[in-house]
Design a protein around this motif. Sequence first.
Motif, PDB file in Angstrom:
ATOM      1  N   TYR A  28     107.215  75.847 -14.531  1.00  0.00           N
ATOM      2  CA  TYR A  28     105.903  76.073 -13.920  1.00  0.00           C
ATOM      3  C   TYR A  28     105.227  74.745 -13.563  1.00  0.00           C
ATOM      4  O   TYR A  28     104.502  74.664 -12.564  1.00  0.00           O
ATOM      5  N   ALA A  29     105.473  73.717 -14.370  1.00  0.00           N
ATOM      6  CA  ALA A  29     104.855  72.409 -14.109  1.00  0.00           C
ATOM      7  C   ALA A  29     105.568  71.635 -13.014  1.00  0.00           C
ATOM      8  O   ALA A  29     105.034  70.638 -12.517  1.00  0.00           O
ATOM      9  N   GLY A  30     106.787  72.070 -12.647  1.00  0.00           N
ATOM     10  CA  GLY A  30     107.507  71.411 -11.561  1.00  0.00           C
ATOM     11  C   GLY A  30     108.485  70.348 -11.994  1.00  0.00           C
ATOM     12  O   GLY A  30     109.008  69.618 -11.147  1.00  0.00           O
ATOM     13  N   THR A  31     108.789  70.267 -13.291  1.00  0.00           N
ATOM     14  CA  THR A  31     109.725  69.248 -13.773  1.00  0.00           C
ATOM     15  C   THR A  31     111.105  69.819 -14.111  1.00  0.00           C
ATOM     16  O   THR A  31     112.012  69.045 -14.407  1.00  0.00           O
ATOM     17  N   ASN A  32     111.274  71.123 -14.078  1.00  0.00           N
ATOM     18  CA  ASN A  32     112.552  71.762 -14.385  1.00  0.00           C
ATOM     19  C   ASN A  32     112.901  72.743 -13.272  1.00  0.00           C
ATOM     20  O   ASN A  32     112.567  73.929 -13.353  1.00  0.00           O
ATOM     21  N   PRO A  33     113.559  72.286 -12.223  1.00  0.00           N
ATOM     22  CA  PRO A  33     113.891  73.193 -11.114  1.00  0.00           C
ATOM     23  C   PRO A  33     114.805  74.319 -11.586  1.00  0.00           C
ATOM     24  O   PRO A  33     115.722  74.096 -12.374  1.00  0.00           O
ATOM     25  N   PRO A  34     114.577  75.546 -11.129  1.00  0.00           N
ATOM     26  CA  PRO A  34     115.477  76.652 -11.485  1.00  0.00           C
ATOM     27  C   PRO A  34     116.848  76.472 -10.851  1.00  0.00           C
ATOM     28  O   PRO A  34     117.041  75.641  -9.959  1.00  0.00           O
ATOM     29  N   GLU A  35     117.812  77.265 -11.314  1.00  0.00           N
ATOM     30  CA  GLU A  35     119.178  77.135 -10.807  1.00  0.00           C
ATOM     31  C   GLU A  35     119.247  77.409  -9.306  1.00  0.00           C
ATOM     32  O   GLU A  35     119.973  76.731  -8.580  1.00  0.00           O
ATOM     33  N   HIS A  36     118.515  78.400  -8.860  1.00  0.00           N
ATOM     34  CA  HIS A  36     118.508  78.729  -7.432  1.00  0.00           C
ATOM     35  C   HIS A  36     117.117  78.432  -6.865  1.00  0.00           C
ATOM     36  O   HIS A  36     116.360  79.340  -6.517  1.00  0.00           O
ATOM     37  N   LYS A  37     116.809  77.155  -6.779  1.00  0.00           N
ATOM     38  CA  LYS A  37     115.477  76.782  -6.318  1.00  0.00           C
ATOM     39  C   LYS A  37     115.368  76.947  -4.806  1.00  0.00           C
ATOM     40  O   LYS A  37     116.337  76.781  -4.060  1.00  0.00           O
ATOM     41  N   THR A  38     114.166  77.282  -4.376  1.00  0.00           N
ATOM     42  CA  THR A  38     113.891  77.484  -2.955  1.00  0.00           C
ATOM     43  C   THR A  38     113.142  76.275  -2.401  1.00  0.00           C
ATOM     44  O   THR A  38     112.709  75.387  -3.134  1.00  0.00           O
ATOM     45  N   HIS A  39     113.007  76.249  -1.082  1.00  0.00           N
ATOM     46  CA  HIS A  39     112.252  75.165  -0.453  1.00  0.00           C
ATOM     47  C   HIS A  39     110.785  75.230  -0.853  1.00  0.00           C
ATOM     48  O   HIS A  39     110.119  74.192  -0.952  1.00  0.00           O
ATOM     49  N   LEU A  40     110.286  76.446  -1.073  1.00  0.00           N
ATOM     50  CA  LEU A  40     108.895  76.590  -1.490  1.00  0.00           C
ATOM     51  C   LEU A  40     108.662  75.958  -2.858  1.00  0.00           C
ATOM     52  O   LEU A  40     107.659  75.269  -3.070  1.00  0.00           O
ATOM     53  N   TYR A  41     109.610  76.178  -3.797  1.00  0.00           N
ATOM     54  CA  TYR A  41     109.462  75.570  -5.117  1.00  0.00           C
ATOM     55  C   TYR A  41     109.580  74.048  -5.027  1.00  0.00           C
ATOM     56  O   TYR A  41     108.859  73.319  -5.713  1.00  0.00           O
ATOM     57  N   SER A  42     110.491  73.557  -4.200  1.00  0.00           N
ATOM     58  CA  SER A  42     110.637  72.102  -4.033  1.00  0.00           C
ATOM     59  C   SER A  42     109.342  71.486  -3.511  1.00  0.00           C
ATOM     60  O   SER A  42     108.927  70.415  -3.967  1.00  0.00           O
ATOM     61  N   LEU A  43     108.697  72.175  -2.558  1.00  0.00           N
ATOM     62  CA  LEU A  43     107.425  71.688  -2.030  1.00  0.00           C
ATOM     63  C   LEU A  43     106.353  71.701  -3.106  1.00  0.00           C
ATOM     64  O   LEU A  43     105.583  70.744  -3.255  1.00  0.00           O
ATOM     65  N   TYR A  44     106.314  72.797  -3.883  1.00  0.00           N
ATOM     66  CA  TYR A  44     105.324  72.891  -4.969  1.00  0.00           C
ATOM     67  C   TYR A  44     105.548  71.811  -6.026  1.00  0.00           C
ATOM     68  O   TYR A  44     104.595  71.152  -6.458  1.00  0.00           O
ATOM     69  N   ALA A  45     106.808  71.625  -6.445  1.00  0.00           N
ATOM     70  CA  ALA A  45     107.106  70.638  -7.479  1.00  0.00           C
ATOM     71  C   ALA A  45     106.781  69.230  -7.007  1.00  0.00           C
ATOM     72  O   ALA A  45     106.205  68.424  -7.757  1.00  0.00           O
ATOM     73  N   THR A  46     107.123  68.933  -5.757  1.00  0.00           N
ATOM     74  CA  THR A  46     106.839  67.593  -5.223  1.00  0.00           C
ATOM     75  C   THR A  46     105.334  67.348  -5.157  1.00  0.00           C
ATOM     76  O   THR A  46     104.850  66.271  -5.542  1.00  0.00           O
ATOM     77  N   THR A  47     104.591  68.346  -4.706  1.00  0.00           N
ATOM     78  CA  THR A  47     103.130  68.192  -4.616  1.00  0.00           C
ATOM     79  C   THR A  47     102.494  68.044  -5.996  1.00  0.00           C
ATOM     80  O   THR A  47     101.662  67.155  -6.225  1.00  0.00           O
ATOM     81  N   ALA A  48     102.890  68.920  -6.936  1.00  0.00           N
ATOM     82  CA  ALA A  48     102.308  68.875  -8.280  1.00  0.00           C
ATOM     83  C   ALA A  48     102.614  67.563  -8.979  1.00  0.00           C
ATOM     84  O   ALA A  48     101.731  66.954  -9.611  1.00  0.00           O
ATOM     85  N   ASN A  49     103.860  67.079  -8.872  1.00  0.00           N
ATOM     86  CA  ASN A  49     104.224  65.824  -9.532  1.00  0.00           C
ATOM     87  C   ASN A  49     103.583  64.624  -8.857  1.00  0.00           C
ATOM     88  O   ASN A  49     103.220  63.657  -9.528  1.00  0.00           O
ATOM     89  N   PHE A  50     103.436  64.673  -7.533  1.00  0.00           N
ATOM     90  CA  PHE A  50     102.760  63.579  -6.829  1.00  0.00           C
ATOM     91  C   PHE A  50     101.303  63.475  -7.265  1.00  0.00           C
ATOM     92  O   PHE A  50     100.789  62.379  -7.517  1.00  0.00           O
ATOM     93  N   ILE A  51     100.634  64.633  -7.377  1.00  0.00           N
ATOM     94  CA  ILE A  51      99.242  64.636  -7.817  1.00  0.00           C
ATOM     95  C   ILE A  51      99.127  64.127  -9.247  1.00  0.00           C
ATOM     96  O   ILE A  51      98.242  63.325  -9.576  1.00  0.00           O
ATOM     97  N   CYS A  52     100.053  64.561 -10.100  1.00  0.00           N
ATOM     98  CA  CYS A  52      99.976  64.194 -11.518  1.00  0.00           C
ATOM     99  C   CYS A  52     100.322  62.731 -11.744  1.00  0.00           C
ATOM    100  O   CYS A  52      99.675  62.055 -12.557  1.00  0.00           O
ATOM    101  N   ILE A  53     101.325  62.217 -11.046  1.00  0.00           N
ATOM    102  CA  ILE A  53     101.824  60.864 -11.314  1.00  0.00           C
ATOM    103  C   ILE A  53     100.998  59.796 -10.619  1.00  0.00           C
ATOM    104  O   ILE A  53     100.737  58.728 -11.199  1.00  0.00           O
ATOM    105  N   LEU A  54     100.554  60.056  -9.384  1.00  0.00           N
ATOM    106  CA  LEU A  54      99.872  59.013  -8.607  1.00  0.00           C
ATOM    107  C   LEU A  54      98.390  59.295  -8.376  1.00  0.00           C
ATOM    108  O   LEU A  54      97.542  58.434  -8.628  1.00  0.00           O
ATOM    109  N   VAL A  55      98.076  60.495  -7.901  1.00  0.00           N
ATOM    110  CA  VAL A  55      96.699  60.786  -7.500  1.00  0.00           C
ATOM    111  C   VAL A  55      95.752  60.803  -8.699  1.00  0.00           C
ATOM    112  O   VAL A  55      94.685  60.188  -8.679  1.00  0.00           O
TER     113      VAL A  55
END
Length: 389
Positions: A28-55
């Motif tokens: 849910y936090a975006g640090t453990n991609p599921p086995e069959h991840k979708t492009h939507l999850y990749s976009l969500y994980a990238t956005t959430a981690n970018f906000i958490c790590i840099l913003v």
Amino acid sequence: MLELLRGRGRVILKSRDALIYIFNIFTYAGTNPPEHKTHLYSLYATTANFICILVCPFSFHMGYISSLDKLNKNELLSAIQNAVQVTGISIKVIVIIWYMKRLKKALAILDELDQNYTHTEDLMKIRKCVQTCCKIVAIFCIPYYGFEISTISLGVLQHRNPLSIWLPYFNIERTEWEYWCVVVWDIVIMFILLLHQLSIDTYPPVYISIMRTHMQLLVARVARLGKNREMSEDENYAELLACIQTHRQIKYIANVVAPAISITLLVQFGTSATTVLNWFGAVEFPENIIAFAYFCCQLIQILPCSYMASNLIADCDQLPYAIFHSNWIDRDRRYRKTILFFIQRAQIPLRFSCLKLFYVNLATSISIGKFAFSIYTLLQKTGVNSKPQ
């Protein structure tokens, strides 16, 4: 999912079930991609981690720097402690992303360890461990999101920026809709940060609790070595080798998760030592509600893991005694030579350290409180923390 907490529905629980909640939160936090991840999850994980790590670190630090003339002492201390904590979260998120594959490697070893236990009392011990680990995650949610509710509620009641976050193009003093946009942004940001914090703070005590359970099961197995008169010499020797293999597997799990635990715990101890001091300050009502909630979160970050690590050492210390008191005297020379090797290797307990600077145990946690209280006493005696006349 809830049957893991209640202990109903499933007759047999596996050791890997103790990590279900942890890895779900990681997902849910975006640090453990599921086995069959979708492009939507990749976009969500990238956005959430970018906000958490840099913003977030940048906006939190810019928030109190740009408002030094508007914040009182208590609000400034609260903003600084939030900024320090958020910076620590960003570091720990990077560590978790880097070591996620190592953390998941332990699941296969846990399945192999479970195959050694078929007795009812052993399965009940594993079941109890799974329920305890899931309850740890559930209990952690109470102070963490209680801190969010108290922080946001107090900020709204006082009509100020709850987190003192710097948000460009928004001025809370200009219009009402801008103020509520900032409040909604604070709620979303704090929820994501606490989701990361929840997963990162709970996985060390959960992993250590699982290792404790298997170490206790191993001690019980070793104590029964050589006492079954129906087993032949070869069968007794094979059981001894199986116990040695189990001990190696437990040590392997510790070595797999140790690098991630080492760095994240070092960051937790560092942020706790630098921010817990605010709770000792001269905060007054209603700010002391937030300070107390924050202090509870700080204690939860370090105490459970330190407690589990100290108990793991105590459990490891029982293994050499169990080996010595097993029935090795009546066995052949091959068995006795192997038991000597086993007892030598078993005398080294499983210890976790913070980058090999210091060991993780209850004494270290107590020293954090002593450090904060010593600094507070020094400030009181020098008059730095005294109120102006």
